[in-house]
Write an enzyme that holds these catalytic residues in place. Structure first.
Site, PDB file in Angstrom:
ATOM      1  N   ASP A   1      -7.599  -2.454  -9.117  1.00 51.00           N
ATOM      2  CA  ASP A   1      -7.201  -1.413  -8.169  1.00 51.00           C
ATOM      3  C   ASP A   1      -7.420  -0.031  -8.799  1.00 51.00           C
ATOM      4  O   ASP A   1      -7.303   0.145 -10.020  1.00 51.00           O
ATOM      5  CB  ASP A   1      -5.724  -1.602  -7.813  1.00 51.00           C
ATOM      6  CG  ASP A   1      -5.335  -0.949  -6.496  1.00 51.00           C
ATOM      7  OD1 ASP A   1      -6.104  -0.126  -5.984  1.00 51.00           O
ATOM      8  OD2 ASP A   1      -4.238  -1.272  -5.987  1.00 51.00           O
TER       9      ASP A   1
ATOM     10  N   CYS B   1       0.857  -1.195   0.000  1.00 49.34           N
ATOM     11  CA  CYS B   1       0.000   0.000   0.000  1.00 49.34           C
ATOM     12  C   CYS B   1       0.900   1.255   0.000  1.00 49.34           C
ATOM     13  O   CYS B   1       1.783   1.329  -0.854  1.00 49.34           O
ATOM     14  CB  CYS B   1      -0.973  -0.049   1.172  1.00 49.34           C
ATOM     15  SG  CYS B   1      -2.011  -1.528   1.199  1.00 49.34           S
TER      16      CYS B   1
ATOM     17  N   HIS C   1      -6.933  -3.790  -4.672  1.00 48.64           N
ATOM     18  CA  HIS C   1      -5.931  -3.341  -3.717  1.00 48.64           C
ATOM     19  C   HIS C   1      -5.848  -4.323  -2.545  1.00 48.64           C
ATOM     20  O   HIS C   1      -6.813  -4.976  -2.181  1.00 48.64           O
ATOM     21  CB  HIS C   1      -6.305  -1.945  -3.202  1.00 48.64           C
ATOM     22  CG  HIS C   1      -5.170  -1.197  -2.587  1.00 48.64           C
ATOM     23  ND1 HIS C   1      -4.100  -0.734  -3.322  1.00 48.64           N
ATOM     24  CD2 HIS C   1      -4.910  -0.839  -1.303  1.00 48.64           C
ATOM     25  CE1 HIS C   1      -3.254  -0.112  -2.525  1.00 48.64           C
ATOM     26  NE2 HIS C   1      -3.721  -0.176  -1.281  1.00 48.64           N
TER      27      HIS C   1
END
Length: 255
Positions: free
Chosen positions: A183, A123, A215
């Site tokens: 994503d 992330c 994600h």
């Protein structure tokens, strides 16, 4: 090779010589081995990040994860520390680079180090992994769906970050990128832009995008987890680090 490992909290010298908390995991066997700096995700220095650190030790690497929120919230629970860090705009880029430098120095100081160190981030940590590799002497870097390596953060985004487009020509290490086709941050278009920039600058990289993943597909405790993508991603990481971190340095007398 022994499957016994040592794992626990250590204090390392981070950016500016600050003493910062970190979680270290390493095999007990004496064979020379590479090291991995784990850069945690936005939720912080939590159980999942420590499990990932131990996984790298199980794979045969010395590994360490720095608590990037230690200065803002020493001793706080991960959720509280993460909230405090978000309220402050996140971890400053220069400080992140200094903390990763300290973690790499810690790994290289271990008696069974072969001198090689890579980093990996998830992330926001994916962006930070690339950032560190643009400024430090690392041997391999892994970006797991890091947002805003390219592209622009949306209005109201809680972290005060910009993209790394102007820094990517200075990327010092081979890069593995693992992304989800579903994503939004990073979007497939942002990944394509990153690929174009790295290609234009002659960088060593390999990307893989998973068609049925979004994600955080590595996160086993979240609905975003995708078994096939995560399992293949771990295989990609193992092969990548096996190529760049597993050999001894030329100055090693055992080489």
């Amino acid at each position: 090779m022994s499957d016994v490992m040592t794992a626990g909290t250590v204090m390392i010298a981070g950016d500016g010589g600050d003493e910062v908390e970190a979680y270290s995991a390493r095999p007990e066997s004496p064979e020379r081995r590479g090291g991995v700096v784990v850069i945690h995700h936005m939720p912080g220095y939590d159980r999942q990040s420590k499990e990932i650190t131990r996984r790298f030790a199980e794979m045969g690497y010395n590994a360490v994860c720095v608590n990037l929120y230690h200065r803002e919230a020493p001793g706080a629970a991960p959720d509280d520390a993460a909230a405090t860090a978000r309220a402050n705009g996140g971890v400053p880029d220069a400080r992140l680079v200094g903390d990763v430098a300290g973690a790499a120095a810690y790994l290289r100081s271990l008696p069974n180090s072969n001198g090689k160190v890579g980093d990996i981030g998830y992330c926001p940590g994916g962006r930070q992994s690339v950032l560190a590799a643009c400024h430090l002497d690392l041997d391999a870097s892994v970006d797991c769906y890091g947002a805003f390596v390219t592209g622009t953060p949306p209005e109201g985004f809680p972290l005060q970050v910009g993209n790394l487009v102007d820094q990517l020509p200075d990327l010092n290490a081979p890069l593995l990128g693992l992304f989800g086709a579903e994503d939004s941050y990073p979007s497939p278009e942002a990944v394509a832009e990153l690929e174009q920039i790295l290609t234009a600058n002659g960088k060593d990289f390999r990307f893989k995008t998973y068609p049925d993943a979004g994600h955080a597909f590595f996160a086993v405790d979240r609905p975003s987890y995708r078994v096939a993508a995560a399992n293949d991603g771990w295989e990609q990481i193992a092969a990548f680090y096996g190529q760049y971190l597993s050999t001894a340095t030329a100055s090693d007398p055992e080489n």
